[in-house]
Scaffold this motif. Structure first.
Motif, PDB file in Angstrom:
ATOM      1  N   ALA A   1       0.743  -1.239  -0.009  1.00 17.46           N
ATOM      2  CA  ALA A   1       0.046  -0.086  -0.015  1.00 17.46           C
ATOM      3  C   ALA A   1       0.686   1.373  -0.085  1.00 17.46           C
ATOM      4  O   ALA A   1       0.249   2.480  -0.015  1.00 17.46           O
ATOM      5  N   LEU A   2       2.148   1.043  -0.076  1.00 16.45           N
ATOM      6  CA  LEU A   2       2.839   2.262  -0.181  1.00 16.45           C
ATOM      7  C   LEU A   2       2.812   3.245  -1.230  1.00 16.45           C
ATOM      8  O   LEU A   2       2.793   2.686  -2.405  1.00 16.45           O
ATOM      9  N   PRO A   3       2.777   4.706  -1.024  1.00 13.85           N
ATOM     10  CA  PRO A   3       2.700   5.627  -2.088  1.00 13.85           C
ATOM     11  C   PRO A   3       4.290   5.613  -2.600  1.00 13.85           C
ATOM     12  O   PRO A   3       5.223   5.059  -2.434  1.00 13.85           O
ATOM     13  N   GLU A   4       4.226   6.345  -3.910  1.00 16.03           N
ATOM     14  CA  GLU A   4       5.376   6.657  -4.598  1.00 16.03           C
ATOM     15  C   GLU A   4       6.346   7.532  -3.791  1.00 16.03           C
ATOM     16  O   GLU A   4       6.144   8.224  -2.882  1.00 16.03           O
ATOM     17  N   GLN A   5       7.752   7.315  -3.969  1.00 16.68           N
ATOM     18  CA  GLN A   5       8.703   8.246  -3.338  1.00 16.68           C
ATOM     19  C   GLN A   5       8.744   9.626  -3.813  1.00 16.68           C
ATOM     20  O   GLN A   5       8.294   9.881  -4.639  1.00 16.68           O
ATOM     21  N   PRO A   6       9.260  10.295  -2.902  1.00 16.52           N
ATOM     22  CA  PRO A   6       9.223  11.896  -3.131  1.00 16.52           C
ATOM     23  C   PRO A   6      10.028  12.065  -4.439  1.00 16.52           C
ATOM     24  O   PRO A   6       9.227  13.143  -5.197  1.00 16.52           O
ATOM     25  N   VAL A   7      10.922  11.720  -4.519  1.00 17.18           N
ATOM     26  CA  VAL A   7      11.707  12.188  -6.164  1.00 17.18           C
ATOM     27  C   VAL A   7      10.875  11.708  -7.307  1.00 17.18           C
ATOM     28  O   VAL A   7      10.567  12.503  -8.090  1.00 17.18           O
ATOM     29  N   ALA A   8      10.247  10.592  -7.325  1.00 13.69           N
ATOM     30  CA  ALA A   8       9.171  10.061  -8.293  1.00 13.69           C
ATOM     31  C   ALA A   8       8.039  10.964  -8.286  1.00 13.69           C
ATOM     32  O   ALA A   8       7.568  11.326  -9.417  1.00 13.69           O
ATOM     33  N   ARG A   9       7.674  11.479  -7.092  1.00 14.46           N
ATOM     34  CA  ARG A   9       6.423  11.889  -7.181  1.00 14.46           C
ATOM     35  C   ARG A   9       6.744  13.361  -7.588  1.00 14.46           C
ATOM     36  O   ARG A   9       5.836  13.818  -8.408  1.00 14.46           O
ATOM     37  N   LYS A  10       7.875  14.124  -7.338  1.00 13.08           N
ATOM     38  CA  LYS A  10       8.097  15.340  -8.002  1.00 13.08           C
ATOM     39  C   LYS A  10       8.058  15.560  -9.462  1.00 13.08           C
ATOM     40  O   LYS A  10       7.250  16.310 -10.279  1.00 13.08           O
ATOM     41  N   ARG A  11       8.696  14.362 -10.045  1.00 12.25           N
ATOM     42  CA  ARG A  11       8.729  14.402 -11.324  1.00 12.25           C
ATOM     43  C   ARG A  11       7.348  14.039 -12.173  1.00 12.25           C
ATOM     44  O   ARG A  11       7.028  14.791 -13.098  1.00 12.25           O
ATOM     45  N   ARG A  12       6.604  13.396 -11.531  1.00  9.21           N
ATOM     46  CA  ARG A  12       5.348  13.088 -12.181  1.00  9.21           C
ATOM     47  C   ARG A  12       4.630  14.557 -11.786  1.00  9.21           C
ATOM     48  O   ARG A  12       3.881  14.861 -12.901  1.00  9.21           O
ATOM     49  N   LEU A  13       4.374  15.201 -10.767  1.00  9.71           N
ATOM     50  CA  LEU A  13       3.875  16.269 -10.686  1.00  9.71           C
ATOM     51  C   LEU A  13       4.063  17.282 -11.775  1.00  9.71           C
ATOM     52  O   LEU A  13       3.153  18.041 -12.177  1.00  9.71           O
ATOM     53  N   LYS A  14       5.460  17.537 -11.861  1.00 10.46           N
ATOM     54  CA  LYS A  14       5.949  18.742 -12.890  1.00 10.46           C
ATOM     55  C   LYS A  14       5.511  18.177 -14.067  1.00 10.46           C
ATOM     56  O   LYS A  14       4.860  19.168 -15.094  1.00 10.46           O
ATOM     57  N   ALA A  15       5.496  16.821 -14.546  1.00 12.21           N
ATOM     58  CA  ALA A  15       4.963  16.720 -15.762  1.00 12.21           C
ATOM     59  C   ALA A  15       3.385  16.957 -16.067  1.00 12.21           C
ATOM     60  O   ALA A  15       2.864  17.518 -17.157  1.00 12.21           O
ATOM     61  N   GLU A  16       2.539  16.434 -15.175  1.00 11.59           N
ATOM     62  CA  GLU A  16       1.258  16.612 -15.007  1.00 11.59           C
ATOM     63  C   GLU A  16       0.638  18.098 -15.162  1.00 11.59           C
ATOM     64  O   GLU A  16      -0.118  18.538 -15.672  1.00 11.59           O
ATOM     65  N   TRP A  17       1.537  18.916 -14.406  1.00  7.59           N
ATOM     66  CA  TRP A  17       1.030  20.162 -14.093  1.00  7.59           C
ATOM     67  C   TRP A  17       1.586  21.080 -15.246  1.00  7.59           C
ATOM     68  O   TRP A  17       0.984  22.230 -15.479  1.00  7.59           O
ATOM     69  N   GLY A  18       2.519  20.548 -16.032  1.00  4.70           N
ATOM     70  CA  GLY A  18       3.227  21.206 -17.092  1.00  4.70           C
ATOM     71  C   GLY A  18       3.963  22.560 -16.764  1.00  4.70           C
ATOM     72  O   GLY A  18       4.151  23.505 -17.756  1.00  4.70           O
ATOM     73  N   PHE A  19       4.389  22.507 -15.625  1.00  2.00           N
ATOM     74  CA  PHE A  19       5.394  23.598 -15.320  1.00  2.00           C
ATOM     75  C   PHE A  19       7.076  23.683 -15.963  1.00  2.00           C
ATOM     76  O   PHE A  19       7.067  22.495 -16.295  1.00  2.00           O
ATOM     77  N   SER A  20       7.202  24.960 -16.250  1.00  2.00           N
ATOM     78  CA  SER A  20       8.630  24.742 -16.812  1.00  2.00           C
ATOM     79  C   SER A  20       9.640  24.511 -15.681  1.00  2.00           C
ATOM     80  O   SER A  20       9.163  24.328 -14.392  1.00  2.00           O
TER      81      SER A  20
END
Length: 503
Positions: A322-341
């Motif tokens: 049930a563990l969530p994704e690790q912080p480094v992977a989460r940051k990369r995912r959010l950056k891509a999803e949000w479309g931030f530069s």
């Protein structure tokens, strides 16, 4: 007397910093670690009056016996797994003996040589792109102490106080203490690594849903250990432990300060005292606390009133799955999803606002709108007041504020005024807008009348607009917005100006 400091770069030329961190996480269970008393770290019990969330065990009354909180054990195992730790097949609690008014039993139930989790690591990514692996020695379960408030004096500390008040609400709150091994090789990145590590722990805790991790409330606290050794030396220096630092910015500043302070002492031929130190947010310095105790001073022995904790392999694997994704992977995912530069995303990360933007997006705001509020107006106010942005406003309120803009009920200018009221505790954005009379004027006849008045007052501008110089309409729009006290939609005003000018 103000301590002498060495230039940071000079200090790193002469000495190698060695770091270590102890992060305390208050678990958000409904009851305390060893009793059925309500847990003030649970949202349901926020704001409870002093000494109202207590029971015989919280007060250390004779005959009261502890019972281990099963949910707290599950939370602790999940946290240990998220830290990459091994989970003990059997572990015991121990009594940590010390005498202080906020510990009514005169001992704390903790874990000593048998922690629930041990030997893990956390991957950290710094702003400069450098990756760092922080080695975890252990994560152990324990109970929190009560809270002392020192009254009188100028510092809020016991020295100089007229008297002290004790609140036992916090006594017995479930804690997990995460202890790192010694950290070598951080060098010039040592202060940023400290901040990033605490941020990573906070992100893991939030993603697991086991604590609110609000540093300003004490849900998450960091003790920062710093020592220096001369370049080329294998012998470790004497460490200091800056206690209970309660913001990521402060952790970064405290580590930098201790490096500069210790370097100045050592360069002058002095010695470092092994001690705890207090961080002063207002002055940006540390001050001596007490000589640092070793394990022998606490006379640990196994807790005789509690059975060992023996989690089954099935439970451990269930929690691992049930563990969530690790912080480094989460940051990369959010950056891509949000479309931030890269620059936009780094502004969010550097400002310690990733979790705030994420929560605001989850509450319904567009990513760019959430970023704009947190890194703009809210960050500005936080910097002015010297506080954490998270302490000013809830993400859900920011999302509601943006929704009012999107619906046309508020302009950006009016929304900033509404935000001011929200941060002052006047209510929700909608309530503040209503109470302050901030709603956008949608009465077309009132807008047309205001535009006509502005055009009549500026016949030269009217003629320029009719001659095709549309940019001249800005002067009229400004006059209308002023007349309407900013409570008009500038885009709609512009449309009306052009319509009326051409009629």
């Amino acid at each position: 007397m103000k301590a002498k400091l060495m230039d940071f770069d000079k200090a790193l030329e002469l000495f190698e910093p060695v770091l270590g961190f102890e992060v305390h996480v208050e678990l958000g269970t409904k009851t305390k670690m060893f009793s059925a008393a309500p847990n003030p770290a649970h949202p349901e019990f926020h704001g409870a009056g002093p000494n109202t969330l207590i029971d015989p065990l919280s007060l250390g009354l004779p005959g009261s016996l502890p019972v281990t909180n099963e949910t707290a054990v599950r939370y602790s195992i999940s946290l240990g797994l998220a830290l990459g730790c091994e989970i003990a097949t059997s572990c015991r609690f121990a009594r940590k003996n010390y005498f202080y008014p906020d510990t009514p039993k005169n001992y704390q139930i903790s874990q000593y040589d048998e922690p629930i989790a041990f030997e893990g690591q956390v991957e950290i990514e710094l702003a400069n792109g450098r990756r760092f692996t922080v080695p975890i020695e252990r994560a152990h379960m324990e109970e929190d102490a009560g809270k002392l408030t020192h009254v009188g004096g100028s510092t809020g500390r016991i020295q100089g106080a007229e008297y002290s008040l004790v609140d036992y609400n916090r006594a017995g709150v479930p804690l997990v203490e995460i202890v790192t091994h010694m950290i070598f090789g951080a060098e010039h990145d040592a202060p940023e690594l400290a901040k990033a590590y605490v941020g990573a722990i906070r992100d893991i805790v939030l993603s697991l849903g086991i604590s609110e991790a609000r540093m300003e409330r004490g849900n998450l606290r960091c003790d920062a250990n710093v020592s220096l050794r001369p370049r080329g030396s294998e012998q470790l220096g004497t460490r200091t432990e800056t206690k209970n630092v309660n913001s990521m910015r402060s952790v970064e500043r405290a580590v930098r300060y201790e490096i500069q302070r210790q370097a100045a002492i050592l360069a002058d031929g002095g010695t470092i005292t092994q001690e705890t130190r207090h961080w002063h947010e207002d002055t940006g310095v540390t001050s001596p606390g007490r000589p640092k105790s070793d394990a022998d001073d606490y006379r640990y022995f196994p807790e005789p009133d509690l059975l060992p904790v023996e989690p089954s392999r099935e439970l451990v694997e269930e929690l691992r799955a049930a563990l969530p994704e690790q912080p480094v992977a989460r940051k990369r995912r959010l950056k891509a999803e949000w479309g931030f530069s890269d620059l936009e995303f780094q502004d969010v990360v550097n400002g310690d606002m990733l979790h705030l933007v994420d929560a605001t997006v989850a509450a319904g705001a567009a990513p760019q709108s959430a970023r704009k509020w947190w890194t703009g107006e809210i960050a500005r106010v936080a910097n002015e007041r010297g506080v954490e942005a998270a302490s000013l406003v809830e993400p859900a309120r920011v999302a509601e504020l943006q929704r009012l803009i999107d619906e046309g009920a508020l302009t950006d200018r009016l929304a900033r005024q509404a935000l001011e009221g929200v941060m002052a505790g006047e209510g929700s954005p909608a309530e503040v807008a209503e109470a302050r009379g901030l709603k956008v004027v949608t009465d077309e006849s009132a807008l047309v009348a205001a535009v006509d008045d502005a055009l009549a007052a500026q016949p030269d501008v009217l003629q320029k607009i009719r001659d095709g110089k549309v940019q001249a309409a800005g002067a009229v729009i400004g006059a209308v917005m002023k007349a309407m006290r900013g409570q008009a939609d500038a885009a709609r005003v512009r449309e009306i100006v052009l319509e009326r000018a051409s009629s």
